[in-house]
Scaffold this motif. Sequence first.
Motif, short mmCIF file in Angstrom:
data_model
loop_
_atom_site.label_atom_id
_atom_site.label_comp_id
_atom_site.label_asym_id
_atom_site.label_seq_id
_atom_site.Cartn_x
_atom_site.Cartn_y
_atom_site.Cartn_z
N MET A 108 0.83 -1.20 0.00
CA MET A 108 0.00 0.00 0.00
C MET A 108 0.87 1.25 0.00
O MET A 108 0.62 2.19 -0.76
CB MET A 108 -0.92 0.01 1.22
N ALA A 111 2.31 1.72 -3.42
CA ALA A 111 1.35 2.24 -4.40
C ALA A 111 1.09 3.72 -4.16
O ALA A 111 1.03 4.52 -5.11
CB ALA A 111 0.05 1.45 -4.30
N ASN A 112 0.95 4.11 -2.89
CA ASN A 112 0.72 5.52 -2.58
C ASN A 112 1.91 6.36 -2.99
O ASN A 112 1.74 7.45 -3.54
CB ASN A 112 0.47 5.70 -1.08
N ILE A 114 4.03 5.72 -5.35
CA ILE A 114 4.06 5.82 -6.81
C ILE A 114 3.07 6.88 -7.28
O ILE A 114 3.35 7.67 -8.17
CB ILE A 114 3.75 4.45 -7.44
N THR A 115 1.88 6.89 -6.64
CA THR A 115 0.88 7.88 -7.03
C THR A 115 1.37 9.31 -6.79
O THR A 115 1.05 10.21 -7.55
CB THR A 115 -0.42 7.65 -6.26
N LEU A 116 2.17 9.49 -5.74
CA LEU A 116 2.58 10.85 -5.40
C LEU A 116 3.84 11.32 -6.12
O LEU A 116 4.22 12.47 -5.98
CB LEU A 116 2.80 10.97 -3.90
N GLU B 100 -6.70 -4.28 -3.34
CA GLU B 100 -5.92 -4.62 -2.16
C GLU B 100 -5.51 -3.36 -1.40
O GLU B 100 -5.49 -3.32 -0.17
CB GLU B 100 -4.69 -5.37 -2.64
N ILE B 101 -5.22 -2.31 -2.18
CA ILE B 101 -4.76 -1.07 -1.54
C ILE B 101 -5.85 -0.48 -0.68
O ILE B 101 -5.61 -0.07 0.46
CB ILE B 101 -4.33 -0.07 -2.62
N THR B 104 -6.23 -2.57 2.53
CA THR B 104 -5.18 -2.29 3.51
C THR B 104 -5.36 -0.91 4.12
O THR B 104 -5.25 -0.73 5.33
CB THR B 104 -3.80 -2.37 2.83
N THR D 40 -4.05 14.88 -8.05
CA THR D 40 -3.57 14.25 -6.81
C THR D 40 -2.25 14.83 -6.34
O THR D 40 -2.11 15.24 -5.19
CB THR D 40 -3.38 12.74 -7.03
N LYS D 41 -1.27 14.87 -7.24
CA LYS D 41 0.07 15.31 -6.80
C LYS D 41 0.05 16.74 -6.31
O LYS D 41 0.49 17.04 -5.20
CB LYS D 41 1.05 15.19 -7.95
N THR D 44 -1.98 17.35 -3.11
CA THR D 44 -1.37 16.81 -1.89
C THR D 44 -0.25 17.71 -1.40
O THR D 44 -0.25 18.13 -0.23
CB THR D 44 -0.82 15.39 -2.14
N PRO D 77 -3.95 9.68 -2.10
CA PRO D 77 -3.60 8.69 -3.12
C PRO D 77 -4.55 7.50 -3.15
O PRO D 77 -4.87 7.00 -4.23
CB PRO D 77 -2.20 8.23 -2.72
N ILE D 78 -5.02 7.07 -1.97
CA ILE D 78 -5.91 5.91 -1.95
C ILE D 78 -7.20 6.23 -2.69
O ILE D 78 -7.67 5.45 -3.52
CB ILE D 78 -6.22 5.48 -0.51
N SER D 80 -7.75 8.48 -5.01
CA SER D 80 -7.64 8.64 -6.46
C SER D 80 -7.32 7.30 -7.11
O SER D 80 -7.74 7.06 -8.24
CB SER D 80 -6.62 9.70 -6.82
#
Lengths: 162, 233, 89, 114
Positions: A108, A111-112, A114-116, B100-101, B104, D40-41, D44, D77-78, D80
């Motif tokens: 998790m 992934a977060n 990577i998104t940022l 899954e993300i 979690t 998002t970026k 944030t 991030p979650i 989006s």
Amino acid sequence: MDRIIKVIFSTGILTLFYFIWTGTTDLYNILIIAFIALVISIIYNRSLFKPMLSPKKWIYSIWYVIFLFIEIIKANFDVARRVVSPKIPINPGIVTVKTKLKSAMGRMILANSITLTPGTLTVDIDEDILYIHWIDVTNIDEKTATEKIVANFEKYLEVIFG
Amino acid sequence: MIKRLIPLLLVISLFFILLKVATNVAPNYDLTGVAKTYAEQGASDLGAMNLVTAIVVTYRGLDTLGEVTVLFMAGTGIALLLRRKKKKNDSGIKNRAASEILKTGSKLLVPIITMFGAYIFINGHLSPGGGFQGGAAIASAVMLMFLADSSFKINHKVFVLIESFSGIFYVLIGVLGLVILGADNFLDNRILPLGTFGTILSAGTIPLIYTLVGLKVGTELASILDNMKGELE
Amino acid sequence: MANLPEILLQISTYFVSAGIILATLRLIIGPSMADRVVALDTFTVISISLITLIACMSERVIFLDVGMVYAILSFIGVVAVARYLEGGL
Amino acid sequence: MEWYRILGSIITLIGSIFLFLGALGVFRMPDLYNRMQAGTKATTLGTILTLLGIGICHYEWIGQILVIIMFIALTNPISSHALARAAHFKGIPLTKGSVADKLKEKESTEVEVD
């Protein structure tokens, strides 16, 4: 036994969270909140708060946060450049990358992160394969993409959640 | 054309509202009538730092009891209307599992949101918020569990138990006011010592009542969510 | 020079408000439902900053509680719409 | 001279500029996924900087500000990701000129589970 340690740790984290939020120094307040945190931790048995004891992991976590913050700032200048330029320079696509991380929490955070970070957005995840929307695709090959996108983070995350 | 015009007008009005917010943010200091009485005497009478809470729970305590009852009735009504026979899922549409993300993340966030809900109703007499708001925050944590796990079910027996007991204790505290302090003191908060102004153990029974209201509202809203989800399936 | 911070905060409020208006425009013209939700997400996140700025300018700490509740609700709202869109509810 | 107030308000100003750029990105980008990237970026970092600046101005609020920052940095991030996943499943296309779409192959073979 494992469960008891988990509950105690979760209680501690929740109490700490409350303490940071209110900044109270009243003992009764903290005791009442610790009790409530205990009740929440017992009721909610899927909590993921796990004790992290080795100091190496703590040091790596701090480094990771700093590294991530620098990456986020880079990402923002990247986005700003693309947004402001009159003819938006993009070359998007969805690519796959593979991760070596096993724990759910680690995935998790990965992934977060990577998104940022610059130009990438996690769209989907399937076990160890992440589907990533990349704003400027240079190579659709999985190995190269993995090298470019996740390798930097995995160095730290493998130690922290390993 | 008109379809485009109305949103445009909305945006322009939003712009002016934002401009007003941005240019002059100043609190309103003048009070009149009953508000003045409450504002002047509330703090010393009841020992609550958040005056709205003091008004809601003591001066207007009976109304709050009524509101909780209305919410209970609404919950019961929804359960009655939506609890039909479970239809067979023969349309071939199945639920897509959450990623899954999200799973979690929800495991991490649910305790924190619940804790924040508890903070809202425990500190109801010190900061904005109170039982209803805290209950809503707790219900939103339950909703996050629903969103992350489509097979998640709440434990109805426990929920009904918590809801009934918090309601009964709420009325009992009210009646205790009648017994200890005499007539027309229903739901008086002074049956417990007022304590030091501004600490958590102050304002008599207000924190206690708000905990009960918070539990009751939280469980009721969670049951409503559960019923609605049962209907969707 | 003494009220330089106030002036800077005022300018930030203008930027944030302009951002909110752009997000609202996307909310209106967004061709699909998901586009509108993206705009709404941006809108709410920017609003949290606006709430905090207002808290700072009016010197009232209670707005921070409001901001936190708004953050929670916006997160759960967006996730709920997303799960509804993909048929996961 | 209250130097920390000036520092805080400058950080806030930078944050608000990023917020504005994020909204501009959401407005200008050609398709949903690119909009989400910008949204998002930039929001944030913009929120983090804005709140941090105010936390420096009013240093007695720093605890609450830090909790809000943590929450935003974790949830943004979650949410989006959840939205992008739903949109792709729903079949919202990538913009013209996109290079690859490897997710499509996976979704067509996806076994739907209850």
